[in-house]
Design a protein around this motif. Sequence first.
Motif, PDB file in Angstrom:
ATOM      1  N   GLN A 226      58.105  38.112 104.556  1.00  0.00           N
ATOM      2  CA  GLN A 226      58.144  39.546 104.278  1.00  0.00           C
ATOM      3  C   GLN A 226      59.455  40.070 104.823  1.00  0.00           C
ATOM      4  O   GLN A 226      59.918  39.614 105.876  1.00  0.00           O
ATOM      5  CB  GLN A 226      56.961  40.267 104.922  1.00  0.00           C
ATOM      6  N   GLY A 234      58.647  46.430 101.990  1.00  0.00           N
ATOM      7  CA  GLY A 234      58.426  45.012 101.787  1.00  0.00           C
ATOM      8  C   GLY A 234      58.065  44.743 100.340  1.00  0.00           C
ATOM      9  O   GLY A 234      58.012  45.648  99.515  1.00  0.00           O
ATOM     10  N   GLU A 279      51.778  45.197  99.824  1.00  0.00           N
ATOM     11  CA  GLU A 279      52.381  44.198 100.693  1.00  0.00           C
ATOM     12  C   GLU A 279      51.517  43.896 101.909  1.00  0.00           C
ATOM     13  O   GLU A 279      50.765  44.742 102.387  1.00  0.00           O
ATOM     14  CB  GLU A 279      53.772  44.614 101.144  1.00  0.00           C
TER      15      GLU A 279
END
Length: 320
Positions: A226, A234, A279
């Motif tokens: 990430q 992200g 994310e």
Amino acid sequence: MKSIGRPLILLIISIGVFIGCKNDKNTKSVIINQENEAKVKPTNVINIVTQAMEFQMVDTIPCGWNTFKYKNLSDEIHFVVFEKYPEGITIDSTRAQVFPVFDKGMDLINEGKNKEGFSAFNSLPAWFFNVEFTGGIGLVSPKETAVSTIKLDPGRYLIECYVKMKNGKFHSVMGMYKEIIVSNTPNDLLEPEATVGVSISSENGIEFKPGITSGKQIFKIAFKDQKVHEHFLGHDVHVVKLDESADLATLNNWMNWSAPTGLLGHGVDGVTFLGGTQEAPAGDTTYFTANLKPGNYALIAEVPDPLSKGMLKTFSVPSN
């Protein structure tokens, strides 16, 4: 009056490690009164409904693996991102200490004053930088339904949507946020069995094997890493249906919230968003379900210029 939003948290902090509710390493259980705890029961599906600019769902859910079924009955594209509060912080803290800052900053950015807008976020409270992002439901077009499964630790969470109105205001300004308690009561839901494996990383982008077929498919998304991209976010994964009129260049540009025409709620001509995952930290796994008909599709991340990063990958589903 934007709620706790992904873009500016990720401007200053990296995403924290996400830990399962049965492993409380570096995690303190939320204190919940007995009345709320008694109401929490393990469940297979938690329903979320949007009719305009709101999230209709229960206030308290179990920890562990949870499957969310999101019905977007509105006329705008929406998503649901889960953001875990630091201990002792509530929605009242956000209203008093965060909403005014985001309101000022977003107004300046929408006016094209990016430097001044991002400078405004220096007034955010210190606790704000310890918020964790733990997945959620990807972009969902009007009148569509999406299903995602994520693992949640006990604690207080904010869910929100920051897709933008035509005037550039985030949907969260219009009330698309809600505080959720994840209790100490574990769910009995098992991790889903995937039919399609997908990985995403900053180095290799989105990767999956060809040969995706029609029907119900359960996508397993493995976050190999990430990172913070140019728009201070992200990476995540969304699934879209592409009609003949769909233009990939337009879709590619639309995925950047910081662009003037990016992430506007009316969407992109010829593109239908069917959900996905928000994310999650490096090493985490999330799932989403999509019922695929024969046609053309893409997996895409909400990052600036996903095509150049290998994060816009098309695929075709053949007729059986």
